[in-house]
Design an enzyme around this catalytic site. Structure first.
Site, PDB file in Angstrom:
ATOM      1  N   GLY A  12       0.775  -1.232   0.000  1.00 24.25           N
ATOM      2  CA  GLY A  12       0.000   0.000   0.000  1.00 24.25           C
ATOM      3  C   GLY A  12       0.804   1.279   0.000  1.00 24.25           C
ATOM      4  O   GLY A  12       0.314   2.327   0.441  1.00 24.25           O
ATOM      5  N   ASN A  55       1.623   3.019  -2.581  1.00 24.56           N
ATOM      6  CA  ASN A  55       0.966   3.960  -3.507  1.00 24.56           C
ATOM      7  C   ASN A  55      -0.284   4.546  -2.865  1.00 24.56           C
ATOM      8  O   ASN A  55      -0.579   5.732  -3.018  1.00 24.56           O
ATOM      9  CB  ASN A  55       0.627   3.252  -4.826  1.00 24.56           C
ATOM     10  CG  ASN A  55       1.841   3.183  -5.756  1.00 24.56           C
ATOM     11  OD1 ASN A  55       2.230   4.179  -6.337  1.00 24.56           O
ATOM     12  ND2 ASN A  55       2.450   2.025  -5.849  1.00 24.56           N
ATOM     13  N   ARG A  82     -14.841 -17.408  -9.823  1.00 26.81           N
ATOM     14  CA  ARG A  82     -14.268 -16.110 -10.161  1.00 26.81           C
ATOM     15  C   ARG A  82     -15.376 -15.169 -10.640  1.00 26.81           C
ATOM     16  O   ARG A  82     -15.386 -13.981 -10.322  1.00 26.81           O
ATOM     17  CB  ARG A  82     -13.188 -16.254 -11.244  1.00 26.81           C
ATOM     18  CG  ARG A  82     -12.567 -14.966 -11.716  1.00 26.81           C
ATOM     19  CD  ARG A  82     -11.961 -14.135 -10.612  1.00 26.81           C
ATOM     20  NE  ARG A  82     -10.901 -14.783  -9.883  1.00 26.81           N
ATOM     21  CZ  ARG A  82      -9.673 -14.275  -9.758  1.00 26.81           C
ATOM     22  NH1 ARG A  82      -9.388 -13.128 -10.316  1.00 26.81           N
ATOM     23  NH2 ARG A  82      -8.763 -14.888  -9.051  1.00 26.81           N
ATOM     24  N   HIS A 108       1.607   1.189 -13.335  1.00 24.26           N
ATOM     25  CA  HIS A 108       2.441   0.040 -13.698  1.00 24.26           C
ATOM     26  C   HIS A 108       3.900   0.474 -13.587  1.00 24.26           C
ATOM     27  O   HIS A 108       4.262   1.546 -14.095  1.00 24.26           O
ATOM     28  CB  HIS A 108       2.113  -0.449 -15.114  1.00 24.26           C
ATOM     29  CG  HIS A 108       2.924  -1.645 -15.508  1.00 24.26           C
ATOM     30  ND1 HIS A 108       2.643  -2.915 -15.038  1.00 24.26           N
ATOM     31  CD2 HIS A 108       4.036  -1.758 -16.267  1.00 24.26           C
ATOM     32  CE1 HIS A 108       3.555  -3.759 -15.515  1.00 24.26           C
ATOM     33  NE2 HIS A 108       4.416  -3.092 -16.255  1.00 24.26           N
ATOM     34  N   ASP A 110      -8.437  -0.825 -19.780  1.00 29.34           N
ATOM     35  CA  ASP A 110      -9.436  -1.306 -20.748  1.00 29.34           C
ATOM     36  C   ASP A 110      -9.494  -2.836 -20.609  1.00 29.34           C
ATOM     37  O   ASP A 110      -9.040  -3.389 -19.610  1.00 29.34           O
ATOM     38  CB  ASP A 110      -9.076  -0.838 -22.177  1.00 29.34           C
ATOM     39  CG  ASP A 110      -7.742  -1.411 -22.648  1.00 29.34           C
ATOM     40  OD1 ASP A 110      -7.271  -0.987 -23.705  1.00 29.34           O
ATOM     41  OD2 ASP A 110      -7.179  -2.297 -21.955  1.00 29.34           O
ATOM     42  N   GLY A 139      -7.786  -5.105 -21.860  1.00 27.40           N
ATOM     43  CA  GLY A 139      -6.510  -5.834 -21.941  1.00 27.40           C
ATOM     44  C   GLY A 139      -5.734  -5.748 -20.638  1.00 27.40           C
ATOM     45  O   GLY A 139      -6.239  -5.263 -19.632  1.00 27.40           O
ATOM     46  N   ASP A 148      -2.623  -3.916 -19.043  1.00 24.83           N
ATOM     47  CA  ASP A 148      -1.667  -2.801 -19.213  1.00 24.83           C
ATOM     48  C   ASP A 148      -1.734  -2.213 -20.627  1.00 24.83           C
ATOM     49  O   ASP A 148      -0.727  -1.763 -21.175  1.00 24.83           O
ATOM     50  CB  ASP A 148      -0.226  -3.278 -18.926  1.00 24.83           C
ATOM     51  CG  ASP A 148      -0.096  -3.879 -17.541  1.00 24.83           C
ATOM     52  OD1 ASP A 148       0.688  -4.842 -17.387  1.00 24.83           O
ATOM     53  OD2 ASP A 148      -0.796  -3.415 -16.624  1.00 24.83           O
TER      54      ASP A 148
END
Ligand code: GRF
Length: 206
Positions: free
Chosen positions: A11, A13, A65, A109, A146, A148, A150
């Protein structure tokens, strides 16, 4: 602007966001909710210390999931947040969540996308790849999420030098200190103040 911050680990960030709201670097923003995908995430303690509502929603607590994805998405919808911040969140974001929050989910990222990203490149593995390839400059990227991994529109990037003798841990810490903990709060502030838009898949910053 109300935000939810999704976390999985230490944590740091999240802490940068908390601190920069407190010191006024980030304006117009309130962290309404922190969600971790595991009960042991130290990020949950950081949230508690800051008096921020925090909870664990873990795939382990669901039969499938899909059920986890529905629960996480519904919790975020009902929270009424305007932006979802993935801050070291190591769970794949389901398409149903991206659909509900188009260009309203951002991710940090720890590399200069499109380098060292995508499947398998998370946490220390990113920096292991950087050192193995021998690049001299790395950094971090904030991007919209989105469908995908990254692959969404890039909002901000910041370069960081690789130093002689770096190992994955020393490099990770430098990328955090010099890049992540700056550009993630900066991106949140820009979005909170209406400075960011997406046109034809590219981010425009006023
Ligand atoms: C960091 O490597 C960050 O780049 C990535 O997740 C890791 C842990 O971050 N997104 P944090 O300390 O939990 O914020």
């Amino acid at each position: 602007m109300k935000i939810a911050v999704l976390v999985s680990g230490g944590g740091t960030n999240l802490q940068a966001i908390i601190d920069k709201i407190a010191d006024g670097t980030i304006t117009n923003t309130e962290i309404a909710l922190v969600i971790a995908n595991n009960q042991g995430a130290f990020a949950l303690e950081r949230a508690a210390k800051a008096g921020i509502p925090a909870e664990c929603i873990s795939p382990k607590n669901f039969a499938s999931r899909d059920e986890f994805n529905v629960a996480l998405t519904n919790r975020l919808v009902e929270s009424g947040v305007d932006l979802i911040v993935l801050a070291g969140f190591l769970v794949n974001i389901p398409p149903m969540m991206v659909e509900k929050f188009p260009n309203k989910i951002i991710n940090i990222h720890p590399s200069l996308i499109p380098s060292f990203c995508g499947k398998g490149f998370y946490g220390l593995h990113v920096h292991e790849g950087v050192l193995a390839r021998g690049v001299k400059v790395t950094g971090a990227t904030v991007h919209f999420v989105d469908d995908g991994t990254d692959t969404g529109p890039i909002i901000l990037q910041k370069a960081v030098n690789v130093e002689q003798g770096d190992d994955p841990k020393t490099l990770q810490l430098r990328v955090m200190e010099q890049a992540e903990w700056n550009i993630l709060p900066q991106a949140i502030d820009m979005i909170a103040n209406g400075k960011v838009s997406v046109v034809d898949g590219h981010v425009i910053i006023e």
